[in-house]
Write an enzyme that holds these catalytic residues in place. Structure first.
Site, PDB file in Angstrom:
ATOM      1  N   SER A 173       2.969   3.008  -5.531  1.00 14.11           N
ATOM      2  CA  SER A 173       3.517   1.759  -6.221  1.00 14.11           C
ATOM      3  C   SER A 173       5.160   1.686  -5.990  1.00 14.11           C
ATOM      4  O   SER A 173       5.910   0.936  -6.572  1.00 14.11           O
ATOM      5  CB  SER A 173       3.338   1.571  -7.927  1.00 14.11           C
ATOM      6  OG  SER A 173       2.002   1.267  -7.744  1.00 14.11           O
ATOM      7  N   LYS A 187       6.834  -0.990  -4.296  1.00 14.63           N
ATOM      8  CA  LYS A 187       6.940  -2.300  -4.777  1.00 14.63           C
ATOM      9  C   LYS A 187       8.539  -2.762  -5.111  1.00 14.63           C
ATOM     10  O   LYS A 187       8.985  -3.683  -4.980  1.00 14.63           O
ATOM     11  CB  LYS A 187       6.443  -2.396  -6.210  1.00 14.63           C
ATOM     12  CG  LYS A 187       5.048  -2.595  -6.116  1.00 14.63           C
ATOM     13  CD  LYS A 187       4.182  -2.447  -7.483  1.00 14.63           C
ATOM     14  CE  LYS A 187       2.762  -2.445  -7.172  1.00 14.63           C
ATOM     15  NZ  LYS A 187       1.898  -1.903  -8.651  1.00 14.63           N
ATOM     16  N   GLU A 200      -1.427  -2.556  -1.757  1.00 17.14           N
ATOM     17  CA  GLU A 200      -2.314  -2.089  -3.010  1.00 17.14           C
ATOM     18  C   GLU A 200      -3.834  -2.485  -2.930  1.00 17.14           C
ATOM     19  O   GLU A 200      -4.642  -1.636  -3.148  1.00 17.14           O
ATOM     20  CB  GLU A 200      -1.698  -2.604  -4.333  1.00 17.14           C
ATOM     21  CG  GLU A 200      -0.445  -2.352  -4.846  1.00 17.14           C
ATOM     22  CD  GLU A 200      -0.388  -0.832  -5.292  1.00 17.14           C
ATOM     23  OE1 GLU A 200      -1.328  -0.194  -5.399  1.00 17.14           O
ATOM     24  OE2 GLU A 200       0.770  -0.409  -5.663  1.00 17.14           O
TER      25      GLU A 200
END
Length: 304
Positions: A61, A64, A173
């Site tokens: 992540s 992001k 994701e």
């Protein structure tokens, strides 16, 4: 002999101090029982905590953050949302709404947005989507943003256009939820992660208002309290983004944290720590990141 000892005592100690910091980082890293990849930068100094800075650890992540930067760039260029008005303020753009679709939901994946709207089909401001994706690492918010920007190749192309070439993004994701082995193809060199952080401080590629929003959002990050933040004095401003994988067969592929640490004199230390393919438990992995942050911080405040 005394004369040479005297001359040696007068030599600058900075080189030895840096070697000491790198040695300390390497010693801490052993506890991870995996590969620890570290880079840091304090502009105007020779601070060096590098350990495997050109490895290719999976981002998870952490990606992001470049996704959010890409979305803000496209929004300001009028190419992200329909009916954008030329020259509108960053606040006006951030307050525009985006449809959260049922197809943006990854079943069973972490998402406060999905928890709030389990059937989706609601309009969410771009501001809130970015906050959810960066500060809370919301996977549904990420899926909305990756849909808006046009997919991972658009993010990779934009980050490369900023002069950050050691960044590779193929999957979102949703793809990683389907097959977590794909995460090894989504990587960034720790040195490149630090380069990205430094860009936000010294040469932002987006407007001052949009950049300030992004940095505030990073400072509001709630994930990974046991990582970089745990190694810093209480109240230290940290703008950061984490990344985490699952654990399979006793091995955790990714425990990451990258961030900008504001020192007491206002300078900002950029640091990236990626713990890859670790056999240590979560507390140990996070402690490794925290202790590396602590060592870098202590050395940074003494380095001019």
């Amino acid at each position: 002999m005394r004369f040479f000892a005297f001359l040696f005592a007068l030599l600058p100690l900075s080189g030895f101090a840096q070697d000491s910091l790198q040695s300390k980082v390497a010693a801490i890293a052993k506890d991870a029982k995996g590969t620890v990849n570290v880079s840091c930068m304090l502009p105007g100094t020779k601070l060096n905590c590098d350990l495997n800075p050109h490895n290719h650890p999976p981002m998870q992540s952490m990606y992001k953050l470049p996704l959010a930067l890409t979305a803000l760039h496209l929004a300001e260029a009028g190419r992200l949302l329909p009916n954008q008005r030329p020259g509108e303020s960053a606040d006006a753009t951030l307050d525009r709404t985006v449809r959260f679709l049922p197809t943006d939901i990854i079943p069973g994946s972490y998402s406060p947005l999905t928890d709030r709207y389990p059937k989706a089909n609601v309009d969410i401001t771009l501001r809130e989507l970015l906050r959810l994706a960066v500060a809370q690492s919301d996977n549904s918010a990420e899926e909305v943003l990756i849909r808006l920007v046009g997919g991972p190749p658009v993010v990779q192309s934009y980050i490369h256009s900023l002069g950050i070439s050691a960044f590779h993004l193929v999957y979102s994701e949703r793809d990683l939820d389907r097959d977590e082995n794909l995460q090894y193809q989504d990587w960034i060199e720790p040195a490149a992660a630090v380069q990205l952080l430094e860009l936000l401080v010294n040469n932002p590629p987006i407007s001052p208002a949009a950049n300030a929003f992004l940095l505030r959002t990073m400072a509001d990050t709630v994930t990974g309290p046991g990582r970089l933040r745990a190694g810093l004095p209480h109240g230290t401003v940290l703008a950061h983004k984490t990344g985490s994988s699952g654990t399979h067969g006793g091995i955790t592929a990714a425990t990451n944290d990258i961030g900008l640490i504001t020192l007491p004199d206002g300078r900002r230390l950029a640091i990236a720590v990626f713990v890859t393919d670790s056999r240590a438990d979560e507390d140990t992995r996070e402690s490794v990141i925290a202790r590396i942050a602590q060592a870098a911080y202590r050395k940074a405040i003494l380095t001019k």
